[in-house]
Structures are given as structure tokens and as C-alpha cells.
Design a protein around this motif. Structure first.
Motif, PDB file in Angstrom:
ATOM      1  N   GLU A 164     -11.123   1.928   1.124  1.00 58.16           N
ATOM      2  CA  GLU A 164     -11.621   1.197  -0.042  1.00 58.16           C
ATOM      3  C   GLU A 164     -12.091  -0.211   0.291  1.00 58.16           C
ATOM      4  N   ALA A 171       0.813  -1.219   0.000  1.00 56.94           N
ATOM      5  CA  ALA A 171       0.000   0.000   0.000  1.00 56.94           C
ATOM      6  C   ALA A 171       0.843   1.265   0.000  1.00 56.94           C
ATOM      7  N   SER A 200      -6.438   3.109   1.178  1.00 61.11           N
ATOM      8  CA  SER A 200      -6.603   1.670   0.960  1.00 61.11           C
ATOM      9  C   SER A 200      -7.504   1.052   2.025  1.00 61.11           C
TER      10      SER A 200
END
Length: 433
Positions: free
Chosen positions: A262, A54, A259
């Protein structure tokens, strides 16, 4: 009960080592090495650890778009205006207030970095910063806010406008600016001015000693000199090492938050943010925070567990940038909008000898790019020719050409500053308003 609740976490050694892997990747010496040795990592790529997916950096020999004029080896990381800047801001602001900033001056300076650099850089909304601006603003005599000049265009909490005059402290209003706004003339306190806007005329300003001073226009290029400019949407600043460290940490934070958002349901994501704020405010301990993260996601618990330490490091880096007091002055040169990276680098080095880190952001590709270019090296602004050499336009610094920029020993070198004389132009000259 505590042991029973934490039983699963005590067996998950992978989470511990992955969290440590993320935390180690943001040690200052590793971040500096990553940028300075970008060319080495282009030739010999390192395998990206799964834990760093990430926040990992991508290394490139040059930008894929020639219009970006970035032909040095560099690294890039994910960052965009659509990421959760508000959540990161609230966490960092709490960390700065609770421990990182020791004085009111440091707190006010950090709040100005949010409004005068990060907001225009990423072009995110600033309405959630206004309260901190009012709370952190100090009296006129001790304030760290720059003194704007009459005629400057500024963005305020009431809209864009032009400064007509600066009024000294009055018993009823205090120090204020008389500003021509779209709906009329207003008297606005300095803390309500978010940042100045690019000039609409030839008159240009940059900060020096706490005041906005006039900057004389750069000399016109000699015949035959080609001035290459960046696209209108590209952001560019030449920063010091402290600025680079802060931007790397901030980009990592917003990437981790993004991230997380999401892959989580909104309810779980909001719970994660609330738990993080609770830890920062010392309402809960780290173990309780980690248990909440594990309840939200077991697969990526190591990423969420690494966030508190990253918040601490980023807040410390932000305060160091504020104390250094160079970033806003360096960003002023981007705000001039001449879009000439060679000229901007020369201006930046005249302000700070340590402005060796090129930080560039193009909103359309959603990545911030970092490259290191020492003062005595030349900046390449042209790609490799078909014969393998470089044709480069470089800022004259008096040093030797960069081997990476030169490409080959017989590469053609074009130095437009050298044609004006051995000392080059005085590209940043201030005079009192």
C-alpha cells in the motif's frame, strides 16, 4: 564500499530494536498466551508498540455482530482475500522446499493445505498453485492425497464436477477419477483435484484414514432446543495449537506484505519481493537484503527486515501442521455447511482432543478471530441478558461450565446434548462407502 553503503544502517539502532520487537512478538509462547489470556487483555489492555502497528492484535470481549455467535473473549487480526497471498505463497513455498520440509511427503502435504484449506478459506485464486501440485504429487501408492468417494462434488483445475468413479492405475493414464464436468466427462489425475465442495444433498463426507467416509447426520434437536447457526459466508474451524500458531503467523505475513504494497510504488514493492526471494534462495545475504529494503523505505525498514525470520517461522509451522495431519479433517466439518458451531465443535473434539482453538473469519469485516476454549469448558452462543446473566447453548463435554461463558453463578444453562443422555450424541460416525 560495503562499509560506506552500510554506514547509515549501522547508526540506525531504532530499526534493529523495532525489528527485534516484531520477531519477539511471534514467539510461540507469546502467541499461545495471547489467545489463552484474551479475557485478561480485554480487561487490562496492553499498549500496542508502534513497531507492531501492522501486525498487532485487537482484543474483544465478544463479536460486535451477534450473528457471528462469538461471545467469548478473543483476539482478531487483519486478513482478507485482497491481500497479496500469491507473493506470500511463493516465498513460503521456496522456504518449505529449501529447508523446512525434509521429505517429499511433507512437501506434498503442505501443498494440499494450500489447496484444501487456505484457498477455500480466503477464497483466493488457485491457478498459481497448480504447478506445485503437479510437481509435489507422488505415486498412487505413496501419495498423501485423500481418496475421494463417488458422488462427491469437487473443484478441479478444469472446473467443478461430480466424481463418478475412481480408476486404479493404468499403464497409460495412471490412477485417475472419472468426473462429470460442465462441458463433459473427464478423466483427471488426483493432483488436479483442488478440494472437495460442500455437499448438495444429505450425503456428507469426512476424511478418515486417508479415505473420504460417509458421516451420518446429527440427531434432530429435542423440542424446545434452539439451534443457532452462523451466516453463510462465515468460515469456522476448531484447530489444534499447531494450526493456531500457523494461522497467526500467516495472517501476520499477509498483513505485512499488504501494508508494504500500500505505501510503496509497484516497482519498489516488486523489488522488495524479489530481494526476499533472493535471500530465501540464498542468492544474497541478509545484510544485502536489508540494504535493499532501506533503499525502498527508510521509515518502515524494520518491518521489511523482520519478514525473513517470519517466513522461516511460518514455514516451520506449516510443516508441523502438515505432519500433525489434523487440519484438513477438522476443516471438513466446516465444509458440511450445517453452520452449527456447537455441533462442529463436538465433531472436531471427537477427531482431536486438542481442537481447542476457535478460528473464525468473516470476509466482510476483513479480520480473522481466534479464541481458546478448552475441551472441559462450555461454548457460549448467546449474549448477556439485560439482567446480567447468560443464556447459553453449549457442547456437552462432561466438564464444568466456563466461568466466562456462565457470566454469573445463577446464569441459565441450556445443554441440548445433555437432554439426550449423559454421554451426548455420537455426532461424528463414519461408515465405509
Amino acid at each position: 564500499l560495503i562499509c560506506e553503503t552500510n554506514y547509515e544502517a549501522s547508526l540506525d539502532v531504532t530499526c534493529h530494536f523495532n525489528r527485534r520487537e516484531i520477531e519477539r512478538s511471534f514467539f510461540v509462547d507469546q502467541l499461545v498466551e495471547a489467545c489463552k489470556r484474551a479475557r485478561h487483555y480485554v480487561k487490562k489492555p496492553k499498549e500496542l508498540q508502534p513497531a507492531l502497528k501492522a501486525v498487532g492484535a485487537t482484543y474483544s470481549a465478544s463479536h460486535s455482530d451477534p450473528k457471528m455467535l462469538l461471545f467469548q473473549s478473543h483476539l482478531s487480526v487483519r486478513a482478507s482475500a485482497n491481500m497479496p497471498h500469491k507473493d506470500v505463497y511463493e516465498c513460503l513455498a521456496s522456504q518449505v522446499l529449501n529447508s523446512a520440509a525434509k521429505t517429499n511427503a511433507d512437501r506434498e502435504k503442505t501443498s494440499r493445505i494450500w489447496t484444501e484449506f487456505l484457498a477455500p478459506w480466503f477464497n483466493f485464486s488457485t491457478h498459481w498453485i497448480l504447478k506445485e501440485l503437479r510437481d509435489k504429487a507422488r505415486s498412487e501408492k505413496s501419495s498423501c492425497i485423500v481418496k475421494y468417494a463417488p458422488g462427491q462434488m469437487v473443484k478441479t483445475s478444469f472446473g467443478d464436477g461430480r466424481i463418478l468413479a475412481h480408476n486404479e492405475a493404468a499403464p497409460s493414464l495412471g490412477a485417475n477419477y472419472k468426473i462429470d464436468l460442465p462441458f463433459g466427462t473427464g478423466y483427471i489425475r488426483p493432483s488436479s483435484i483442488l478440494h472437495h465442495l460442500p455437499p448438495t444433498e444429505q450425503v456428507q463426507y469426512g476424511r478418515l484414514g486417508g479415505f473420504m467416509e460417509l458421516i451420518e447426520a446429527a440427531d434432530e434437536p429435542m423440542n424446545g432446543d434452539e439451534v443457532k447457526i452462523l451466516g453463510p459466508s462465515c468460515r469456522l474451524v476448531f484447530g489444534t495449537e499447531k494450526v493456531y500458531i500457523f494461522m497467526r503467523l500467516y495472517c501476520a505475513l499477509i498483513a505485512l506484505f499488504d501494508s508494504t504494497r500500500e505505501r510503496m510504488e509497484p516497482k519498489n514493492y516488486n523489488g522488495f519481493v524479489d530481494a526476499l526471494k533472493g535471500y530465501i534462495n540464498e542468492d544474497i545475504q541478509f545484510k544485502a537484503y536489508e540494504l535493499r529494503c532501506r533503499a525502498a523505505t527508510k521509515e518502515k525498514c524494520h518491518e521489511l527486515s523482520a519478514v525473513p525470520r517470519l517466513i522461516e517461522k511460518c514455514a516451520d509451522a506449516l510443516v508441523k501442521v502438515a505432519k500433525e495431519d489434523k487440519l484438513l479433517g477438522l476443516f471438513d466439518f466446516y465444509q458440511l455447511k450445517h453452520r452449527d458451531p456447537v455441533l462442529q465443535r463436538t465433531q472436531s473434539l471427537n477427531l482431536s482432543d486438542e481442537a481447542a482453538y476457535r478460528i473464525q473469519y468473516e470476509p466482510s469485516d476483513g479480520r480473522v478471530r481466534f479464541s481458546y476454549l478448552a475441551r472441559d469448558k462450555d461454548m457460549l452462543t448467546s449474549p448477556r441478558n439485560s439482567n446480567g446473566s447468560f443464556t447459553s447453548t453449549m457442547a456437552h463435554t462432561g466438564g464444568e461450565p466456563d466461568k466466562e461463558s456462565q457470566g454469573v453463578e445463577d446464569g441459565e444453562v441450556v445443554d441440548r446434548n445433555a437432554r439426550r443422555g449423559s454421554d451426548g450424541p455420537q455426532s461424528k460416525r463414519f461408515r465405509s462407502v
